[in-house]
Design a protein around this motif. Structure first.
Motif, PDB file in Angstrom:
ATOM      1  N   MET A 341     -32.685  10.283 -23.656  1.00 15.56           N
ATOM      2  CA  MET A 341     -31.732   9.264 -24.091  1.00 15.56           C
ATOM      3  C   MET A 341     -31.780   8.039 -23.178  1.00 15.56           C
ATOM      4  N   ILE A 342     -31.990   8.256 -21.888  1.00 14.74           N
ATOM      5  CA  ILE A 342     -32.106   7.117 -20.966  1.00 14.74           C
ATOM      6  C   ILE A 342     -33.326   6.274 -21.316  1.00 14.74           C
ATOM      7  N   ILE A 343     -34.420   6.938 -21.642  1.00 16.96           N
ATOM      8  CA  ILE A 343     -35.635   6.213 -22.027  1.00 16.96           C
ATOM      9  C   ILE A 343     -35.410   5.432 -23.318  1.00 16.96           C
ATOM     10  N   VAL A 344     -34.755   6.068 -24.297  1.00 16.79           N
ATOM     11  CA  VAL A 344     -34.491   5.394 -25.574  1.00 16.79           C
ATOM     12  C   VAL A 344     -33.615   4.165 -25.361  1.00 16.79           C
ATOM     13  N   MET A 345     -32.542   4.327 -24.585  1.00 13.43           N
ATOM     14  CA  MET A 345     -31.664   3.189 -24.315  1.00 13.43           C
ATOM     15  C   MET A 345     -32.404   2.090 -23.562  1.00 13.43           C
ATOM     16  N   GLY A 346     -33.218   2.493 -22.610  1.00 15.08           N
ATOM     17  CA  GLY A 346     -33.984   1.505 -21.851  1.00 15.08           C
ATOM     18  C   GLY A 346     -34.940   0.724 -22.730  1.00 15.08           C
ATOM     19  N   LEU A 347     -35.597   1.430 -23.653  1.00 14.26           N
ATOM     20  CA  LEU A 347     -36.539   0.759 -24.549  1.00 14.26           C
ATOM     21  C   LEU A 347     -35.829  -0.221 -25.478  1.00 14.26           C
ATOM     22  N   LEU A 348     -34.679   0.193 -26.021  1.00  7.48           N
ATOM     23  CA  LEU A 348     -33.959  -0.684 -26.944  1.00  7.48           C
ATOM     24  C   LEU A 348     -33.415  -1.926 -26.242  1.00  7.48           C
ATOM     25  N   VAL A 349     -32.650  -1.694 -25.177  1.00  9.14           N
ATOM     26  CA  VAL A 349     -32.047  -2.829 -24.475  1.00  9.14           C
ATOM     27  C   VAL A 349     -33.122  -3.669 -23.796  1.00  9.14           C
ATOM     28  N   GLY A 350     -34.090  -2.999 -23.185  1.00 11.60           N
ATOM     29  CA  GLY A 350     -35.177  -3.735 -22.543  1.00 11.60           C
ATOM     30  C   GLY A 350     -36.007  -4.518 -23.539  1.00 11.60           C
TER      31      GLY A 350
END
Length: 369
Positions: A341-350
């Motif tokens: 989930m951290i990776i997914v959030m990072g990819l979206l926001v990033g």
């Protein structure tokens, strides 16, 4: 071992009189508490009606008090305890009623009450484990979506003013996000309406038999979560079957009740088909071996239990094994889901941040305009 046939309730008989209004909803925790208290009282020699009256006096829940008082009054009027329980199917499931029928035939009500309480506690723990594994990713995903929507609605419009008139040189990701932001700001009532219709239609459809079947299939095939759902359904089914077989309920009735309490239409069909096959004289393990929903190791253990005449004991051990396996699966998922989930959030926001900053890298071209 005494075998007790369980007959599903038909229509309510006149003898099962109603003395109190039905409670709208009784929590499982209340039922477990009632059952545990009742088991202790029965084991210590307290008559059933006195035990029921005592529990009714102690509870502050109006609905529970009315239910217990009604059951007590029915028993005093000569109705069997199991028959009185059948009037409250949402509180006391078919398995619990079957256990009480078996206890009335064998005179082991205290033991059966304890078994019923243990079963309900295991069911509660299984649900909590599965729900606990799902809460974190759902919350994280919801938070992530809120962040993305907030960026699109409140942040991107400001960048749109900065980049106004520069569409020709803006990178494609930036143009896409600005267009998406503009659509959300302009057409948000229409978008909300469409979402409401889609969600409402989806909820309605998945409550139908066809929708439930599709949903249950999806649960068992979901990446990462499919194995957990499969183990949860299997653990619930085998715990039910183990409780039925080990308490003397007939195999056919045990299979029927297991199907009704499996929590998944695919497993429900499995147990119903097994019931038909066993009724025709087939072996339980032989039929299970033909199904992909039950691991081969479990089938082999059931086969050993049939050969040795200890199917009840073996089923109990298998149920414990499946529940332990479910615990491991839930722990594995909760361990893996956080970094995912951290990776997914990072990819979206990033990704959004990069799309907004890409034009800065070509600032010379923008200034030239």
């Amino acid at each position: 071992m005494t075998t007790t046939m369980y007959n599903p309730p038909a229509e309510a008989s006149p003898s099962a009189a109603v003395y109190a209004p039905r409670p709208k909803k009784v929590k499982q925790d209340d039922v477990i508490f009632i059952t545990t208290q009742l088991a202790v009282m029965i084991d210590t020699g307290v008559p059933l009606t006195e035990a029921l009256d005592s529990i009714a006096d102690q509870t502050d829940h109006t609905g529970v008090k009315a239910m217990i008082s009604d059951i007590s009054n029915q028993v005093k009027a000569g109705v069997e305890f199991s028959a009185a329980l059948e009037a409250y199917p949402k509180a006391f499931g078919k398995l619990f009623v079957a256990l009480m029928k078996a206890s009335e035939a064998s005179g082991t009500m205290g033991e059966m009450l304890i078994r019923g309480s243990d079963y309900m506690q295991q069911e509660r723990e299984t649900r909590k484990r599965v729900l606990g594994a799902m809460i974190y990713p759902v919350c994280m995903l919801s938070f992530c979506m809120l962040v993305v929507v907030a960026l699109l609605i409140f942040v991107l419009p400001r960048f749109e003013k900065i980049y106004a008139g520069k569409d020709a040189i803006l990178p494609a990701p930036t143009r896409f996000l600005l267009g998406l932001s503009n659509s959300l700001v302009t057409y948000w009532p229409l978008i909300l309406g469409v979402l409401a219709v889609v969600i409402g239609g989806g909820v309605y459809y998945f409550r139908t038999s066809g929708g439930r079947l599709i949903a249950d299939k999806l649960r068992l095939t979901l990446p990462l979560f499919g194995g957990m759902y499969r183990k949860a359904s299997l653990a619930r089914s085998l715990r039910t079957m183990a409780t039925m077989v080990s308490t003397g309920v007939s195999m056919l009735d045990g299979l029927l009740i297991t199907a009704q309490s499996s929590g998944n239409l695919l497993y429900e069909k499995l147990w119903l088909d097994l019931c038909d096959s066993v009724k025709e004289g087939s072996s339980l393990s032989d039929e299970l071996a033909k199904c992909d929903l039950v691991p081969r190791t479990i089938t082999q253990m059931i086969s050993a239990g049939e050969r040795t005449g200890r199917l009840g004991d073996v089923m109990v051990r298998i149920a414990v094994f499946c529940e332990d396996d479910l615990k491991v699966a839930v722990k594995t998922i909760t361990t893996m889901i956080e970094p995912v989930m951290i990776i997914v959030m990072g990819l979206l926001v990033g990704g959004i941040a990069m799309a907004l900053l890409l034009p800065v890298f070509s600032v010379s071209k923008i200034m030239a305009k």
